[in-house]
Design a protein around this motif. Structure first.
Motif, PDB file in Angstrom:
ATOM      1  N   ASN A  19       6.752   8.770  -0.860  1.00 24.75           N
ATOM      2  CA  ASN A  19       5.557   8.904  -1.702  1.00 24.75           C
ATOM      3  C   ASN A  19       4.379   9.540  -0.924  1.00 24.75           C
ATOM      4  OD1 ASN A  19       3.990   8.540  -4.009  1.00 24.75           O
ATOM      5  ND2 ASN A  19       3.318   6.505  -3.371  1.00 24.75           N
TER       6      ASN A  19
ATOM      7  N   SER B  29       4.698  12.365  -5.441  1.00 25.48           N
ATOM      8  CA  SER B  29       3.371  11.766  -5.338  1.00 25.48           C
ATOM      9  C   SER B  29       3.171  10.934  -6.598  1.00 25.48           C
ATOM     10  CB  SER B  29       2.305  12.854  -5.229  1.00 25.48           C
ATOM     11  OG  SER B  29       1.040  12.289  -5.507  1.00 25.48           O
ATOM     12  N   ALA B  30       3.274   9.627  -6.439  1.00 25.27           N
ATOM     13  CA  ALA B  30       3.161   8.751  -7.612  1.00 25.27           C
ATOM     14  C   ALA B  30       1.789   8.913  -8.254  1.00 25.27           C
ATOM     15  CB  ALA B  30       3.394   7.304  -7.211  1.00 25.27           C
TER      16      ALA B  30
ATOM     17  N   ASP C  14       1.165  14.367  -1.391  1.00 24.28           N
ATOM     18  CA  ASP C  14      -0.081  15.121  -1.558  1.00 24.28           C
ATOM     19  C   ASP C  14      -1.012  14.914  -0.360  1.00 24.28           C
ATOM     20  OD1 ASP C  14      -0.133  12.407  -2.726  1.00 24.28           O
ATOM     21  OD2 ASP C  14      -2.280  12.826  -2.915  1.00 24.28           O
TER      22      ASP C  14
ATOM     23  N   ARG D 298      -5.997  -6.016  -5.225  1.00 23.81           N
ATOM     24  CA  ARG D 298      -6.223  -6.058  -3.787  1.00 23.81           C
ATOM     25  C   ARG D 298      -7.213  -7.160  -3.417  1.00 23.81           C
ATOM     26  NH1 ARG D 298      -6.343  -0.877  -2.600  1.00 23.81           N
ATOM     27  NH2 ARG D 298      -4.212  -1.212  -3.208  1.00 23.81           N
TER      28      ARG D 298
ATOM     29  N   ASP E  10       0.792  -1.241   0.000  1.00 25.61           N
ATOM     30  CA  ASP E  10       0.000   0.000   0.000  1.00 25.61           C
ATOM     31  C   ASP E  10       0.819   1.284   0.000  1.00 25.61           C
ATOM     32  OD1 ASP E  10      -2.441  -0.993  -0.374  1.00 25.61           O
ATOM     33  OD2 ASP E  10      -3.098  -0.896   1.710  1.00 25.61           O
TER      34      ASP E  10
ATOM     35  N   GLY F 146       2.544   2.248  -2.426  1.00 32.32           N
ATOM     36  CA  GLY F 146       2.403   2.840  -3.759  1.00 32.32           C
ATOM     37  C   GLY F 146       3.276   2.196  -4.826  1.00 32.32           C
ATOM     38  N   LYS F 147       3.711   0.955  -4.583  1.00 31.38           N
ATOM     39  CA  LYS F 147       4.600   0.282  -5.551  1.00 31.38           C
ATOM     40  C   LYS F 147       3.930   0.115  -6.916  1.00 31.38           C
ATOM     41  CE  LYS F 147       5.556  -3.926  -4.894  1.00 31.38           C
ATOM     42  NZ  LYS F 147       5.830  -5.267  -5.247  1.00 31.38           N
ATOM     43  N   THR F 148       2.686  -0.351  -6.889  1.00 32.81           N
ATOM     44  CA  THR F 148       1.980  -0.561  -8.166  1.00 32.81           C
ATOM     45  C   THR F 148       1.824   0.763  -8.899  1.00 32.81           C
ATOM     46  OG1 THR F 148       0.722  -2.214  -6.967  1.00 32.81           O
ATOM     47  CG2 THR F 148      -0.048  -1.675  -9.172  1.00 32.81           C
ATOM     48  N   THR F 149       1.451   1.787  -8.135  1.00 28.49           N
ATOM     49  CA  THR F 149       1.222   3.099  -8.755  1.00 28.49           C
ATOM     50  C   THR F 149       2.509   3.624  -9.372  1.00 28.49           C
ATOM     51  OG1 THR F 149      -0.377   3.463  -6.997  1.00 28.49           O
ATOM     52  CG2 THR F 149       0.197   5.371  -8.336  1.00 28.49           C
TER      53      THR F 149
ATOM     54  N   ARG G 194      -5.586  -1.977  -9.690  1.00 27.03           N
ATOM     55  CA  ARG G 194      -5.126  -2.150  -8.310  1.00 27.03           C
ATOM     56  C   ARG G 194      -6.215  -2.742  -7.446  1.00 27.03           C
ATOM     57  NH1 ARG G 194      -2.800   2.532  -9.555  1.00 27.03           N
ATOM     58  NH2 ARG G 194      -4.426   3.775  -8.625  1.00 27.03           N
TER      59      ARG G 194
HETATM   60  P1  G4P Z   1       1.173  -1.145  -3.398  1.00 31.97           P
HETATM   61  O1  G4P Z   1       1.349  -1.637  -4.794  1.00 31.97           O
HETATM   62  O2  G4P Z   1       2.457  -0.696  -2.770  1.00 31.97           O
HETATM   63  O3  G4P Z   1       0.415  -2.069  -2.509  1.00 31.97           O
HETATM   64  O4  G4P Z   1       0.302   0.200  -3.435  1.00 31.97           O
HETATM   65  P2  G4P Z   1      -0.638   0.801  -4.567  1.00 31.97           P
HETATM   66  O5  G4P Z   1       0.173   1.403  -5.656  1.00 31.97           O
HETATM   67  O6  G4P Z   1      -1.683  -0.203  -4.920  1.00 31.97           O
HETATM   68  O7  G4P Z   1      -1.262   2.004  -3.760  1.00 31.97           O
HETATM   69  C1  G4P Z   1      -2.025   1.815  -2.577  1.00 31.97           C
HETATM   70  C2  G4P Z   1      -3.016   2.959  -2.447  1.00 31.97           C
HETATM   71  O8  G4P Z   1      -2.306   4.189  -2.313  1.00 31.97           O
HETATM   72  C3  G4P Z   1      -3.926   3.133  -3.661  1.00 31.97           C
HETATM   73  O9  G4P Z   1      -5.152   3.707  -3.212  1.00 31.97           O
HETATM   74  C4  G4P Z   1      -3.210   4.203  -4.455  1.00 31.97           C
HETATM   75  O10 G4P Z   1      -4.063   4.924  -5.318  1.00 31.97           O
HETATM   76  C5  G4P Z   1      -2.696   5.083  -3.343  1.00 31.97           C
HETATM   77  N1  G4P Z   1      -1.544   5.903  -3.746  1.00 31.97           N
HETATM   78  C6  G4P Z   1      -0.416   5.533  -4.392  1.00 31.97           C
HETATM   79  N2  G4P Z   1       0.382   6.591  -4.562  1.00 31.97           N
HETATM   80  C7  G4P Z   1      -0.235   7.652  -4.009  1.00 31.97           C
HETATM   81  C8  G4P Z   1       0.084   9.047  -3.894  1.00 31.97           C
HETATM   82  O11 G4P Z   1       1.114   9.525  -4.324  1.00 31.97           O
HETATM   83  N3  G4P Z   1      -0.852   9.818  -3.260  1.00 31.97           N
HETATM   84  C9  G4P Z   1      -2.021   9.324  -2.768  1.00 31.97           C
HETATM   85  N4  G4P Z   1      -2.850  10.165  -2.183  1.00 31.97           N
HETATM   86  N5  G4P Z   1      -2.356   8.018  -2.879  1.00 31.97           N
HETATM   87  C10 G4P Z   1      -1.472   7.206  -3.493  1.00 31.97           C
HETATM   88  P3  G4P Z   1      -6.499   2.899  -3.037  1.00 31.97           P
HETATM   89  O12 G4P Z   1      -7.597   3.900  -2.851  1.00 31.97           O
HETATM   90  O13 G4P Z   1      -6.308   1.941  -1.912  1.00 31.97           O
HETATM   91  O14 G4P Z   1      -6.684   2.093  -4.358  1.00 31.97           O
HETATM   92  P4  G4P Z   1      -7.224   2.613  -5.774  1.00 31.97           P
HETATM   93  O15 G4P Z   1      -8.663   2.796  -5.606  1.00 31.97           O
HETATM   94  O16 G4P Z   1      -6.511   3.905  -6.056  1.00 31.97           O
HETATM   95  O17 G4P Z   1      -6.860   1.530  -6.719  1.00 31.97           O
END
Ligand code: G4P
Length: 527
Positions: free
Chosen positions: A141, A256-257, A144, A52, A22, A24-27, A48
């Motif tokens: 990461n 912010s990915a 934001d 999950r 969580d 943000g690796k996938t992002t 994603r």
């Molecule tokens: P992971 O592979 O490391 O497990 O993480 P992943 O990229 O799936 O990101 C986990 C959650 O964090 C996702 O939200 C993703 O959108 C969010 N996220 C990643 N990078 C950032 C960022 O820079 N800023 C913010 N605010 N959020 C970030 P989610 O709501 O759990 O899933 P989804 O609905 O976006 O798919």
């Protein structure tokens, strides 16, 4: 040494991303592909949400598999660089696979959630990087969101992970006020003009001490930023490539990915500071990447890549020389030479037949189960690349058959599935049970389902009173003496290595005390 080969080696960056789930690796993977031009719109690689859901539902994971495994390696070009990004499974239960992937890379991107700081899984993964002295680039990461203060994040990372941080960028505001980053190397403000999540964002590079900076960011914010930058420069060490390459310091980037802020800077950093493929240790010598002859080792085996074939894909990291389609390679463990015409490379979702590949590249060789993790391939030399580890499992189960007539099929299925490396198979020195050891609970569900679907074997797994595994590293004489005394606790793994499976550490310590010539190890190098 050919200069062509040298040029190709210097172009390559082979890395993996590590993070706590969580963070943000996938992002970030997706956004690196977006900036690397491998995809045009983010959101295309994999859902994603689906990923999950799959974490809690194995069957769904199987369905997702066709999508996610095709991204096991993602190769793309960025500027003059050829990037190989190796995917690591996000779920904790697959951490052994992740650890082994780390043996195939030259550097790592560590992603930290700035609202949480260092988390458990990051710590474990970084320990593996430290062990291998792998250079690590860090991305803080989710700037934001209202997370920790940047200096506190640095402090947290240094204290928790014992690695000195060298900030490469500095965030301009955070949470809703996050506007971009200041690049400490080029001394420029990266101010984002657009805020798209699915496409590349335009950024403007401006001088921190200009009126434009004041106009765009705000006079008081700029004053605060200037002060912060002065302080950061004073407090943090300079970037030293030698210390970075030996894993002592980590350059830190903020971003912010999700919003594509700071991603491009990280990608550029891989080109500029991450190392090109380097030498690899083999059993008898060091293998240099610019040697003319090919060597490579298998770090991952993946079954079911193609639903229509029962083939398994062996992923080979090239360590030296050039791979040319149709060349003859020796499978060092078996001594067999084969002409390789069907090796594949991976470009985002697509797989292509490889014509030529170089050190740092990953090629996939389809096979019927003859290739194992840790195997070396060469152009004829009997050299064995070392350092591909197997980790002591922490959970143990005995396989139970519903139909006793299927014992042979069970043995075959377990052997083959465990050869892929996600779990380990143990046979007791006395008795005929199959014991499976894994690092996570999910593996047992995966194996049971695969036995049923692929081998028509209905088996279940039951707990056994053993939870500690240690390999016995000793000469034959000492091993025999240990066997004589502790046979009931001894097992052979899938590669016939002797190990102790016990219900407590006490027994292991007892053996270690009695046999000081033996070493009991939690990590076994795959032979
Ligand atoms: P992971 O592979 O490391 O497990 O993480 P992943 O990229 O799936 O990101 C986990 C959650 O964090 C996702 O939200 C993703 O959108 C969010 N996220 C990643 N990078 C950032 C960022 O820079 N800023 C913010 N605010 N959020 C970030 P989610 O709501 O759990 O899933 P989804 O609905 O976006 O798919």
């Amino acid at each position: 040494m050919s200069t062509r080969l040298q040029r190709e080696i210097e172009k390559r960056r082979t890395f993996a991303i590590i993070s706590h789930p969580d963070a943000g690796k996938t992002t970030i993977t997706e956004k690196l592909l977006l900036y690397g031009g491998a995809i045009q719109v983010a959101g295309a690689v994999k859902s994603r949400k689906a990923d999950r859901a799959a974490r809690s539902d194995f069957m769904e994971m199987e369905q997702q598999r066709g999508i996610s495994v095709s991204t096991a390696v993602m190769s793309f070009e960025y500027g003059n660089q050829a990037m190989n990004l190796l995917d690591t499974p996000g779920h904790n239960d697959f951490s052994e696979d992740t650890y082994r992937t780390l043996t195939a890379v030259d550097s790592v991107l560590m992603v930290i959630d700035s609202t949480k700081g260092v988390e458990a899984q990051t710590r474990k993964l970084l320990d593996v990087c430290k062990l291998k002295k792998t250079p690590v680039i860090t991305m803080m990461n989710k700037l934001d969101l209202e997370g920790m203060e940047p200096l506190d994040l640095i402090d947290n990372l240094e204290k928790e992970l014992g690695v000195e941080c060298v900030p490469m960028t500095w965030p301009i505001g955070k949470g809703k006020e996050f506007k971009g980053v200041y690049d400490l190397r080029s001394k420029e403000v990266h101010f984002y003009l657009s805020h798209r999540q699915d496409r590349k964002n335009e950024l403007e590079k401006i001088d921190l001490y200009s009126e434009k900076a004041e106009a765009l960011i705000g006079i008081s914010e700029v004053a605060k930023l200037r002060e912060e930058i002065e302080m950061v420069r004073e407090l943090t060490p300079d970037m030293d490539l030698r210390r970075f390459n030996s894993g002592e310091i980590t350059p830190v980037f903020f971003g912010s990915a999700l919003n594509n802020f700071g991603v491009q800077t990280v990608l550029e950093a891989f080109g500029e500071i991450a190392p090109a493929p380097g030498p690899r240790e083999a059993a008898s010598r060091i293998v240099e990447p610019d040697e003319e002859k090919f060597t490579g080792f298998v770090f991952k085996i993946q079954a079911n890549m193609d639903r229509n074939h029962r083939d398994r894909m062996a992923f080979i990291r090239i360590c030296s020389g050039v791979f040319n389609r149709g060349m003859t390679l020796r499978h060092v463990r078996t001594g067999k030479d084969s002409i390789i015409r069907n090796a594949l490379t991976f470009m985002a979702r697509n797989r292509n037949l490889v014509e030529t590949a170089y050190p740092g590249d990953i090629i996939g060789i389809p096979n019927h189960g003859t290739i194992r993790i840790g195997d070396t391939f060469t152009e004829g030399e009997d050299v064995r690349i070392t350092g591909v580890p197997s980790f002591a499992p922490e959970l143990f189960r005995r396989a139970r058959l519903r139909d006793p007539m299927k014992a042979k099929a069970l043995g075959k299925g377990l052997t083959e599935v465990c050869e892929e490396g996600a779990a380990q198979l143990f046979r007791p020195l006395s008795g005929s049970d199959y014991i499976i050891g894994a690092l996570g609970e999910l593996q047992f569900q995966v194996i049971a389902s695969r036995l049923l679907n692929e081998y028509r074997v209905d088996a279940s797994f039951e707990g056994i009173p053993r939870n500690v595994c240690r390999w016995v590293i000793a000469d034959d004489e000492t091993k025999q003496a240990i066997i004589k005394r502790y046979e009931r606790d001894l097992f052979y793994d899938n590669s016939q290595n002797l190990c102790i499976l016990s219900d407590n550490l006490f027994r292991c310590n007892q053996i270690a005390d009695k046999f000081p010539d033996a070493r009991l190890s939690k990590i076994m190098e795959i032979q």
